[in-house]
Write a protein that holds these residues in place. Structure first.
Motif, PDB file in Angstrom:
ATOM      1  N   LEU A  26       0.831  -1.204   0.000  1.00 43.56           N
ATOM      2  CA  LEU A  26       0.000   0.000   0.000  1.00 43.56           C
ATOM      3  C   LEU A  26       0.866   1.255   0.000  1.00 43.56           C
ATOM      4  N   ALA A  41      -6.421  -3.260  -0.063  1.00 37.65           N
ATOM      5  CA  ALA A  41      -5.504  -3.575   1.037  1.00 37.65           C
ATOM      6  C   ALA A  41      -6.272  -3.897   2.309  1.00 37.65           C
ATOM      7  N   THR A  66      -0.114  -8.001  -6.372  1.00 40.43           N
ATOM      8  CA  THR A  66      -1.512  -7.652  -6.192  1.00 40.43           C
ATOM      9  C   THR A  66      -2.444  -8.655  -6.835  1.00 40.43           C
ATOM     10  N   ARG A 116      -4.413  -0.661  -3.995  1.00 39.53           N
ATOM     11  CA  ARG A 116      -5.283   0.433  -3.581  1.00 39.53           C
ATOM     12  C   ARG A 116      -5.746   0.222  -2.145  1.00 39.53           C
ATOM     13  N   PRO A 117      -6.096   1.303  -1.445  1.00 40.30           N
ATOM     14  CA  PRO A 117      -6.465   1.188  -0.021  1.00 40.30           C
ATOM     15  C   PRO A 117      -7.626   0.241   0.238  1.00 40.30           C
TER      16      PRO A 117
END
Length: 298
Positions: free
Chosen positions: A90, A100, A269, A96-97
């Motif tokens: 992150l 995450a 990811t 992306r938040p």
């Protein structure tokens, strides 16, 4: 004269790779199941090992479990299995938040499920009078709960430093171009070996896990002191992960850097994007909820 080999960024991936990208739910399932496996192996081996008779040290067993889980599920989710690694991604700009936070939740669920299974097994053994006391032997702690009576400062610094090393190894190996045949195996082996070495180092200091999900799972099924000291094993690895993430972000290795033509798998990811397009690009006509569960929105 022979023509030069194409540079990595000139190599095109099959056009169907973008369509085959796993959605968020499959990635969360992979993170939960991989974390469950790592917790069962990492806590189960020392819990059920007869002293001086195990041919495989607990630290090595945990490291091999990390390697196996990453080899099995990294192509789906990126193979984090650790909130510290997700936090590092992150901060480095590789996830992306929203995604995450979902990853961390899935990892925590998997870790708790693995610890609960081990706790249930302990309850069936007639030779163990108190399952929580048995869990105390594998739970992170400092002071009187450390084999060498390590103080708070020692446990905090080593946990932070170890997590930073693990995250750096993960970001460094998974950040390389995954389109050549060998690099896809670099991260699982490097991260697994790093974990094995660090767990062996942290075992005598206080069963340091370098993994907040594993720390929570073992503390929940241990005696009350474990929850009182848990904050150290949450804050320290996340701080170390943030430091490693900032280092890699400053080096310009955030997701998408160096991407070439065609579809690109974003290392760590499990997401695939079209080169030159930001990961946040939405498909026209699709709802935000659908994009979230398809993995197109964090």
């Amino acid at each position: 004269m022979s023509s030069p080999a194409p540079a990595p960024h000139d190599v095109l991936l099959p056009s169907g790779l973008e369509a085959a990208r796993p959605g968020l739910l499959p990635r969360l399932g992979a993170e939960a199941f991989g974390t469950l496996f790592i917790v069962v192996a990492g806590l189960g081996v020392p819990l059920f090992t007869i002293p001086d008779s195990s041919p495989l040290p607990a630290a090595l067993a945990a490291g091999l479990a990390v390697t196996a889980a990453m080899l099995a599920f990294a192509h789906v989710s990126g193979g984090h299995f650790n909130p510290a690694i997700t936090a590092g991604h992150l901060v480095a700009g590789r996830i992306r938040p929203g995604a995450a936070a979902a990853y961390a939740g899935a990892q925590l669920v998997g870790a708790l499920a693995g610890a609960f299974a081990l706790y249930g097994i302990l309850r069936t053994l007639p030779g163990i009078a108190d399952s929580r006391t048995a869990f105390d032997t594998v739970t992170a702690g400092f002071g009187e709960h450390s084999i060498i009576q390590a103080p708070l400062a020692a446990a905090l610094l080593l946990e932070m430093l170890g997590a930073a090393f693990v995250v750096a190894v993960f970001l460094g190996t998974s950040g390389s171009d995954t389109r050549d045949g060998g690099s896809r195996y670099a991260a699982p082996v490097a991260v697994g070996l790093s974990f094995a070495v660090l767990l062996q180092l942290g075992q005598s200091v206080g069963n340091l896990p370098f993994n907040p999900a594993r720390a929570v799972a073992s503390a929940v099924f241990s005696s009350g002191w474990a929850l009182e000291q848990l904050w150290v094993f949450l804050a320290a690895p996340l701080l170390g992960a943030a430091i490693a993430g900032l280092v890699f972000r400053s080096m310009g290795t955030a997701a998408g850097a160096g991407a070439g033509a065609g579809a690109v798998v974003q290392a760590g990811t499990g997401e695939t994007t079209e080169a030159g397009e930001p990961a946040e690009t939405a498909v026209p006509g699709s709802s935000e909820a659908q994009e979230f569960f398809d993995g197109k929105r964090g």
